[in-house]
Design a protein around this motif. Structure first.
Motif, PDB file in Angstrom:
ATOM      1  N   ALA A  95     -51.864 -13.402  66.338  1.00  0.00           N
ATOM      2  CA  ALA A  95     -50.718 -12.946  65.551  1.00  0.00           C
ATOM      3  C   ALA A  95     -50.704 -11.427  65.441  1.00  0.00           C
ATOM      4  N   ALA A  96     -51.873 -10.821  65.204  1.00  0.00           N
ATOM      5  CA  ALA A  96     -51.932  -9.362  65.102  1.00  0.00           C
ATOM      6  C   ALA A  96     -51.547  -8.708  66.421  1.00  0.00           C
TER       7      ALA A  96
ATOM      8  N   ALA B 276     -60.722  -8.464  60.643  1.00  0.00           N
ATOM      9  CA  ALA B 276     -61.651  -7.339  60.781  1.00  0.00           C
ATOM     10  C   ALA B 276     -62.722  -7.656  61.819  1.00  0.00           C
ATOM     11  N   ALA B 277     -63.213  -8.906  61.798  1.00  0.00           N
ATOM     12  CA  ALA B 277     -64.228  -9.307  62.777  1.00  0.00           C
ATOM     13  C   ALA B 277     -63.649  -9.303  64.184  1.00  0.00           C
ATOM     14  N   ALA B 278     -62.372  -9.678  64.312  1.00  0.00           N
ATOM     15  CA  ALA B 278     -61.734  -9.666  65.630  1.00  0.00           C
ATOM     16  C   ALA B 278     -61.634  -8.240  66.175  1.00  0.00           C
ATOM     17  N   VAL B 279     -61.397  -7.280  65.283  1.00  0.00           N
ATOM     18  CA  VAL B 279     -61.350  -5.877  65.716  1.00  0.00           C
ATOM     19  C   VAL B 279     -62.727  -5.445  66.190  1.00  0.00           C
ATOM     20  N   ARG B 280     -63.760  -5.759  65.415  1.00  0.00           N
ATOM     21  CA  ARG B 280     -65.118  -5.352  65.780  1.00  0.00           C
ATOM     22  C   ARG B 280     -65.580  -6.030  67.076  1.00  0.00           C
TER      23      ARG B 280
ATOM     24  N   PRO C 279     -53.073 -13.722  47.673  1.00  0.00           N
ATOM     25  CA  PRO C 279     -54.002 -12.784  48.323  1.00  0.00           C
ATOM     26  C   PRO C 279     -54.802 -13.393  49.474  1.00  0.00           C
ATOM     27  N   ASP C 280     -54.711 -14.718  49.654  1.00  0.00           N
ATOM     28  CA  ASP C 280     -55.485 -15.359  50.714  1.00  0.00           C
ATOM     29  C   ASP C 280     -54.619 -15.517  51.960  1.00  0.00           C
ATOM     30  N   GLY C 281     -55.264 -15.817  53.081  1.00  0.00           N
ATOM     31  CA  GLY C 281     -54.535 -16.007  54.323  1.00  0.00           C
ATOM     32  C   GLY C 281     -55.491 -15.991  55.489  1.00  0.00           C
ATOM     33  N   PRO C 282     -54.973 -16.106  56.712  1.00  0.00           N
ATOM     34  CA  PRO C 282     -55.828 -16.220  57.891  1.00  0.00           C
ATOM     35  C   PRO C 282     -56.350 -14.897  58.423  1.00  0.00           C
ATOM     36  N   TRP C 283     -55.964 -13.756  57.823  1.00  0.00           N
ATOM     37  CA  TRP C 283     -56.401 -12.469  58.355  1.00  0.00           C
ATOM     38  C   TRP C 283     -57.657 -12.011  57.628  1.00  0.00           C
ATOM     39  N   GLY C 284     -57.610 -11.010  56.791  1.00  0.00           N
ATOM     40  CA  GLY C 284     -58.767 -10.585  56.025  1.00  0.00           C
ATOM     41  C   GLY C 284     -59.990 -10.339  56.889  1.00  0.00           C
TER      42      GLY C 284
ATOM     43  N   GLY D  12     -63.642  -6.578  69.557  1.00  0.00           N
ATOM     44  CA  GLY D  12     -62.817  -6.085  70.652  1.00  0.00           C
ATOM     45  C   GLY D  12     -61.627  -6.950  70.989  1.00  0.00           C
ATOM     46  N   GLU D  13     -61.392  -8.000  70.204  1.00  0.00           N
ATOM     47  CA  GLU D  13     -60.250  -8.874  70.464  1.00  0.00           C
ATOM     48  C   GLU D  13     -58.941  -8.183  70.096  1.00  0.00           C
ATOM     49  N   VAL D  14     -59.000  -7.368  69.054  1.00  0.00           N
ATOM     50  CA  VAL D  14     -57.826  -6.626  68.580  1.00  0.00           C
ATOM     51  C   VAL D  14     -58.217  -5.157  68.490  1.00  0.00           C
ATOM     52  N   ALA D  15     -57.422  -4.281  69.085  1.00  0.00           N
ATOM     53  CA  ALA D  15     -57.705  -2.848  69.010  1.00  0.00           C
ATOM     54  C   ALA D  15     -57.393  -2.330  67.612  1.00  0.00           C
TER      55      ALA D  15
END
Length: 811
Positions: A241-242, A262-266, A253-258, A268-271
């Motif tokens: 989605a990102a 952040a872990a996906a960025v670390r 305040p909850d959801g599938p991101w959070g 390398g999945e998401v820049a």
């Protein structure tokens, strides 16, 4: 507002650079149900969002402050007026500013593909040009007052059945030429500050993950510099989605991101640059609505929902869009006419659809009240046949708060230990969603009093374990979810009722146990979430009695007005219709009255087409839509001619169920296939893909007659038509002059390319000029993956809808 300049972008980048990755990601999910997350360290305030198709409800899904209830979208669009749409946007901005709302979640610009769509009442039309131009004007009206608009729902979101999981399958040509076109028009002409991604999948990819649509087309080709948010609970993934262009997940305040994002960025999945772009768009929105840096000032002393100016505005808006479908000279009503007003919709006029479009108005004027105020004792009112299949929550007025004697009920919410959390004075409440309670509610106790003689329907609505006492009657029932859709608990909660005899005053006590059952099975996790209501109303009359009473009333009057229609059972979020037939025995009611009355007028209180098997039996039909809080006053003004109902249809009315180019809304193996392509509505009827309709898009008689003359083509690129229109009737009137193009290419449908409206006094004439929209000469070339231009050859049709073509020009 202008697009973000480089200096502004640089400034926002410096703010973003001060934040950690984790904090950036936190800002990409909502703070509460209807607010976005603030960040004081960079001057980012909380941005408040509100549902807004027919009013600005505020931050509460139910039970919020009283706000103005506007006519529904199809009724407003029936004016065929960009000026009206811009006015509505400005009025909604006032409603938003009164509540310190920054973004109104509208307009809805999905198309009327299948007339079974339950949410069509929120959307403007079956035509993409009409929808797009009205949407653009609405956006301008909102945003010139500093309130953000949000186009929804991107994209191919034309039905509600299994909406959270269904897949809309359509080719790129259909996507581009039809369903994306209203979004494109609104983006390019009014620069909306936000767009909402839909629940459904499109060609196998979730709308919230649509890189092709969101990044490639909207942000790329159209240069959209605003924010794309999810529909509530629509986001299913983090990385896809990102990367797919979604900027904001709602609600919070909850959801599938959070932490997952952040872990996906670390990993390398998401820049991180993708995260920064999402956040930059949030900050751009914040700056535009006054929530970045110094908070904006909201003006005071704006019109209240029950103020004289708002009443006049809402009455005019509703009556202007009402449409005269047929009229054998009986309308407008003569001053001396005695009227038998008949039908459940006359005494309980439906003024809004169901779901997130609902608001809490200060009052709702029925057709009975409106007509009585104008005609006094010349009007008799008779209830009609039952119009609902499901029970309905008690109306304040029939139920009374036993503690105060005021209309409503007394409701107490308590926690696990019996401590009082909050008390309400209304018969419907929400639990588990925007209730702002310090602890979860475990129990809700409803107390109300009624006074009645005869059979009454008593019961409860909402997922819970209930104990109900009414007079000497008592019953226990567990009301369970009937589906896995979490929206059921809010949008269509199940119910249980009994019928009992009342003789005078009756007190009702209903207690809901909201705690999950120990080891409860599927559905019990919803027990603390959703709407809870008390049900109390007179039991419906037997059909024979209802018909006999209506017939006798009709015989005693000079004229009968029968008000029929749909309810929020059919026109609602989360549920599609199964038929266009009027619910209950309303057709039988019309036929019985028409056989007995000297003259009969039918008022259709519905936002979308209905079948009319009695059409040849009556003298006039007025389509009244869902007319908002002033609905009864607007219907009375239209019937009597105080305001001309000069509306034109925005949707084609078929002659029968399935006699349309597109019909099915039920997924087959998870998919709804848009096999009709670009031939929806009038386009398909004109091409012979469906039988000739009952009424074409653009049809409407008003209260005068017209002649067209001196039709000339004054330009060819784009085509421009000039014509003289003469008001040949005896009343000042408004005409909507429409232009359609029939291309010579056999695979191309006829399409609306322009229109204009003109006010002309009785007996006078006016010259009008209509410049066709150049976008309607495009076609999508799927082989070359780009737009190409039609040959330009074909016919221009000057018309009052395709059923009344006044001139043809060959190109």
């Amino acid at each position: 507002m202008t697009a973000t300049t480089p200096s502004v972008a640089d400034d926002l980048d410096s703010l973003i650079a001060t934040l950690s990755l984790e904090r950036k990601v936190e800002l990409l999910t909502g703070h509460t149900t209807f607010t976005m997350t603030p960040e004081p360290s960079i001057g980012l305030g909380e941005i408040a969002l509100s549902d807004g198709p027919t009013g600005v409800r505020g931050l509460k899904f139910t039970g919020g402050r009283q706000v103005s209830l506007f006519p529904n979208a199809t009724l407003l669009a029936s004016a065929w007026s960009e000026e009206t749409a811009e006015l509505v946007g400005g009025l909604l901005a006032e409603e938003a500013m009164t509540q310190h709302i920054h973004v109104v979640l509208g307009p809805t610009i999905n198309l009327h593909r299948s007339l079974l769509g339950g949410r069509l009442f929120e959307a403007y039309s079956e035509d993409p040009l009409l929808t797009g131009k009205i949407a653009a004007a609405y956006v301008r009206g909102l945003q010139r007052r500093g309130i953000g608009a949000c186009l929804k729902h991107l994209v191919a979101n034309e039905s509600e059945t299994l909406r959270n999981s269904m897949n809309s399958r359509l080719d790129e040509t259909t996507l581009r030429e039809l369903y994306l076109l209203p979004f494109e028009i609104a983006v390019t002409e009014s620069q909306p500050w936000s767009i909402m991604a839909a629940y459904n999948d499109v060609n196998g990819v979730a709308a919230t993950e649509q890189d092709h649509v969101q990044n490639g087309i909207v942000k790329g080709e159209w240069k959209f510099d605003g924010l794309i948010m999810s529909d509530w609970f629509a986001t299913k993934t983090a990385g896809p989605a990102a990367n797919g262009g979604l900027d904001l997940v709602m609600p919070g305040p909850d959801g599938p991101w959070g932490a997952v994002l952040a872990a996906a960025v670390r990993a390398g999945e998401v820049a991180e640059s993708v995260i920064d772009d999402h956040l930059r768009r949030i900050l751009v929105l914040a700056r535009r609505v006054g929530a970045l840096g110094e908070p904006r000032d909201f003006p005071a002393h704006l019109p209240t929902p029950d103020s004289p100016i708002r009443r006049a505005q809402l009455t005019r808006l509703a009556a202007d869009g009402m449409t005269v479908l047929t009229n054998n000279g009986v309308l407008p009503l003569a001053d001396t006419t005695s009227v038998a007003l008949i039908g459940r919709h006359a005494v309980e006029t439906i003024d809004m659809g169901g779901g997130s479009a609902q608001v809490n108005p200060p009052y709702q004027v029925s057709a009975a009240q409106g007509l009585r105020e104008l005609l006094g004792d010349r009007v008799t009112v008779t209830d009609g046949v039952e119009v609902r299949h499901r029970p309905v929550a008690a109306r304040p007025g029939f139920v009374v708060n036993p503690l105060t004697g005021e209309p409503g009920a007394h409701v107490t919410l308590t926690d696990e230990n019996g401590g009082t959390l909050i008390e309400y004075d209304r018969p419907t409440i929400m639990v588990g969603l925007d209730d702002d309670l310090p602890r979860p509610a475990a129990r809700a106790e409803f107390r109300a009093k009624i006074t009645a003689d005869g059979p009454v329907e008593i019961g409860v609505m909402g997922i819970a374990r209930w104990e109900v006492t009414a007079g000497g009657e008592h019953f226990s029932v567990t009301v369970k979810a009937t589906s896995t859709d979490p929206g059921e608990a809010v949008l269509r909660p199940p119910a249980h009722t009994i019928t009992m005899q009342a003789a005078g005053e009756l007190e009702i006590v209903a207690v809901a146990d909201l705690r999950p059952e120990p080891g409860g099975g599927a559905g019990h996790e919803l027990l603390s979430f959703g709407l809870l209501s008390l049900i109390a109303r007179p039991a419906p009359l037997p059909l024979d009695t209802a018909l006999a009473t209506a017939v006798e009333a009709a015989r005693q009057a000079d004229l009968a007005v029968v008000v029929v229609g749909l309810t929020e059972e059919q026109e609602t979020e989360s549920v599609d219709k199964t038929t266009l037939a009027l619910p209950g025995d309303q057709d039988a009611l019309v036929s019985a009255v028409a056989a007995a009355a000297r003259r009969t007028v039918v008022v259709v209180n519905a936002a979308t087409p209905v079948l009319m098997p009695w059409l040849d039996q009556v003298d006039a039909v007025l389509w009244a839509g869902l007319p908002g809080q002033e609905g009864g006053h607007a219907i009375a003004a239209a019937l009597t001619g105080l305001i001309e109902p000069a509306g034109r249809l925005v949707t084609t009315f078929p002659t029968a169920d399935a006699a349309t180019p597109a019909w099915n809304v039920t997924p087959v193996e998870g998919t709804v296939a848009y096999t009709e392509g670009t031939f929806i509505g009038y386009r398909g009827h004109a091409a012979g893909h469906a039988p000739a309709p009952l009424f074409w898009l653009g049809h409407g008689l008003g209260y005068s007659t017209w002649e067209y003359s001196d039709v000339t083509l004054t330009a060819t690129t784009p085509p421009t038509l000039r014509a003289t229109v003469t008001n040949t009737g005896g009343r000042d009137s408004r005409e909507v002059v429409q232009v359609y193009f029939q291309p010579e290419e056999a695979d191309q449908p006829v399409r609306l390319v322009g229109w204009t409206a003109v006010l002309v006094t009785a007996g006078a004439r006016a010259t009008v000029e209509i410049t066709a929209d150049a976008r309607m000469w495009r076609r999508w070339d799927s082989t070359a993956d780009r737009w190409s231009t039609l040959s330009g050859r074909g016919r221009l049709l000057l018309a009052r809808g395709l059923g009344d073509i006044r001139a043809t020009i060959e190109l």
